[in-house]
Scaffold this motif. Structure first.
Motif, PDB file in Angstrom:
ATOM      1  N   ASP A 239       0.831  -1.206   0.000  1.00 39.28           N
ATOM      2  CA  ASP A 239       0.000   0.000   0.000  1.00 39.28           C
ATOM      3  C   ASP A 239       0.866   1.257   0.000  1.00 39.28           C
ATOM      4  N   THR A 240       1.979   1.208   0.739  1.00 40.34           N
ATOM      5  CA  THR A 240       2.890   2.356   0.792  1.00 40.34           C
ATOM      6  C   THR A 240       3.493   2.643  -0.577  1.00 40.34           C
ATOM      7  N   ILE A 241       3.947   1.589  -1.249  1.00 39.11           N
ATOM      8  CA  ILE A 241       4.532   1.758  -2.578  1.00 39.11           C
ATOM      9  C   ILE A 241       3.480   2.254  -3.562  1.00 39.11           C
ATOM     10  N   LYS A 242       2.283   1.694  -3.484  1.00 41.66           N
ATOM     11  CA  LYS A 242       1.202   2.125  -4.373  1.00 41.66           C
ATOM     12  C   LYS A 242       0.918   3.620  -4.207  1.00 41.66           C
ATOM     13  N   ALA A 243       0.793   4.054  -2.956  1.00 44.36           N
ATOM     14  CA  ALA A 243       0.473   5.459  -2.693  1.00 44.36           C
ATOM     15  C   ALA A 243       1.588   6.374  -3.186  1.00 44.36           C
ATOM     16  N   ALA A 244       2.836   5.978  -2.929  1.00 44.50           N
ATOM     17  CA  ALA A 244       3.972   6.801  -3.345  1.00 44.50           C
ATOM     18  C   ALA A 244       4.056   6.870  -4.869  1.00 44.50           C
ATOM     19  N   TYR A 245       3.817   5.745  -5.527  1.00 47.66           N
ATOM     20  CA  TYR A 245       3.884   5.704  -6.989  1.00 47.66           C
ATOM     21  C   TYR A 245       2.813   6.603  -7.596  1.00 47.66           C
TER      22      TYR A 245
END
Length: 387
Positions: A239-245
């Motif tokens: 979820d963190t990577i998704k949001a940052a991307y």
């Protein structure tokens, strides 16, 4: 392909973005392109065990680097692998020696150089558990996997609670009761039992142990794999990577139409984290600003500094930064820009000076933006964005 609506550059464009950013980013996150990128990432990242695995997969690397604003490094595979492999715990690690903090953030997020299991480890375990039930019908496999992962997450929650300085006996008791029920369900399913135990590589003789001991062994396996890292790195990694991307992709889209607004968005996002570390001295934080091109662009422009300023001796630059901050904001502390009002005032100065210097964009130039400005057939969209 989703394109952000940026009808104007400069200060007016910034005001428009502030009012519409949340809705626009949500639209981007729900777009077919981003949804496809994220589905691929979630499926493939769980199988990654080393930094080499990551840099060898172009599609994974594209998302990973894109999440940290490092897309231009897509061809620098050896360099990125070194950053990832060395991690951040050793002060001599490459990520800690680079002035650009994005590499540190990348290495810390994935955890290859710091832990036995990288931070996508829970995802890897989930894939292994689900693969052990791949002969079941899809719905049964999904249900079995969810049930097993609920047990794993609850065991991790118990581990975290037991490690807390202030123990909570009632909380522990409630979790143990919940685990007993989950354990019974998981162990009552032969395929699921085999899959779970395989995922954690339990030793021979495990079946002969009492249930309570088996549960403790599994808990210890989780401790061994994930000890020493924040819980959100295990359960919230994807979820963190998704949001940052998604955030970075939105900024890129804005930058294609008004580069000064992309710089302002980046500053708004990055500055609070850079200036909030209580262990950093004020001068250290200023040096971090100097080493981050997008951040110093805002300061240099807002402070009215000449193009040749970065060529000065670093100590001289430091003195000038502090003098200008004191004169304009009443303090030479970088930490003052963790305050939203001070940060907004600095961004406003940056955008005004950019316009005065003739560097502001005249607008996005997209048909949607022109329709909004002319009021033609975009009233509903405009209303939605401004909600």
């Amino acid at each position: 392909m989703f394109t952000p609506i940026v009808p104007l550059g400069g200060s007016l464009g910034w005001q428009f973005l502030q009012r519409t950013q949340e809705n626009q980013q949500e639209a981007l996150a729900n777009s077919a392109t981003v949804q496809r990128d994220m589905a691929e990432f979630e499926e493939r990242i769980a199988k990654v065990k080393t930094a080499e695995d990551l840099v060898s997969d172009f599609r994974l690397l594209r998302v990973a680097l894109g999440a940290f604003g490092l897309s231009d490094d897509i061809d620098n595979k050896y360099f990125i692998r070194k950053v990832l492999e060395e991690g951040t715990t050793d002060e001599r690690a490459l990520a800690n020696r680079l002035s650009d903090t994005r590499y540190h953030d990348l290495a810390k997020a994935f955890g290859f150089g710091e832990y036995q299991t990288p931070n996508n480890g829970f995802s890897a375990i989930e894939v292994q558990i689900r693969s052990g039930t791949d002969t079941l019908p899809p719905r049964a496999r999904q249900a079995a996997g969810d049930q097993a992962m609920e047990l794993v997450y609850t065991l991790d929650e118990l581990t975290t609670l037991m490690a807390a300085e202030e123990r909570d006996p009632e909380g522990e008791a409630a979790l143990r009761k919940e685990i007993d029920g989950l354990w019974s369900d998981v162990m009552g399913n032969p395929r699921l039992r085999t899959s779970v135990l395989s995922a954690f590589n339990v030793a021979e003789g495990f079946d002969a142990l009492p249930d309570a001991t088996q549960i403790e062994v599994l808990r210890q396996r989780i401790v061994g794999l994930f000890e020493g890292r924040p819980a959100e790195q295990m359960t919230g990694f994807i979820d963190t990577i998704k949001a940052a991307y998604t955030t970075r992709q939105f900024e890129l889209g804005v930058g294609e139409q008004a580069q000064e607004l992309r710089v302002a968005l980046n500053f708004e996002r990055e500055m609070p984290g850079l200036a909030a570390d209580p262990d950093d001295a004020n001068d250290t934080m200023w040096f971090k600003v100097m080493g981050t091109s997008a951040l110093r662009e805002v300061f240099d422009t807002a402070f009215g500094l000449p193009d040749a300023f970065p060529a000065l001796d670093l100590d001289r630059q430091l003195d000038v930064y502090k003098q200008r901050a004191q004169a304009l904001f009443g303090s030479d502390d970088v930490s003052q820009f963790t305050d939203p009002e001070a940060r907004e005032e600095l961004i406003r100065l940056y955008l005004v000076r950019t316009e005065l210097n003739g560097g502001a964009s005249t607008g996005g130039g997209t048909s949607a933006a022109l329709q909004i400005l002319s009021g033609v057939s975009s009233g509903s969209l405009f209303t939605t964005l401004l909600r």
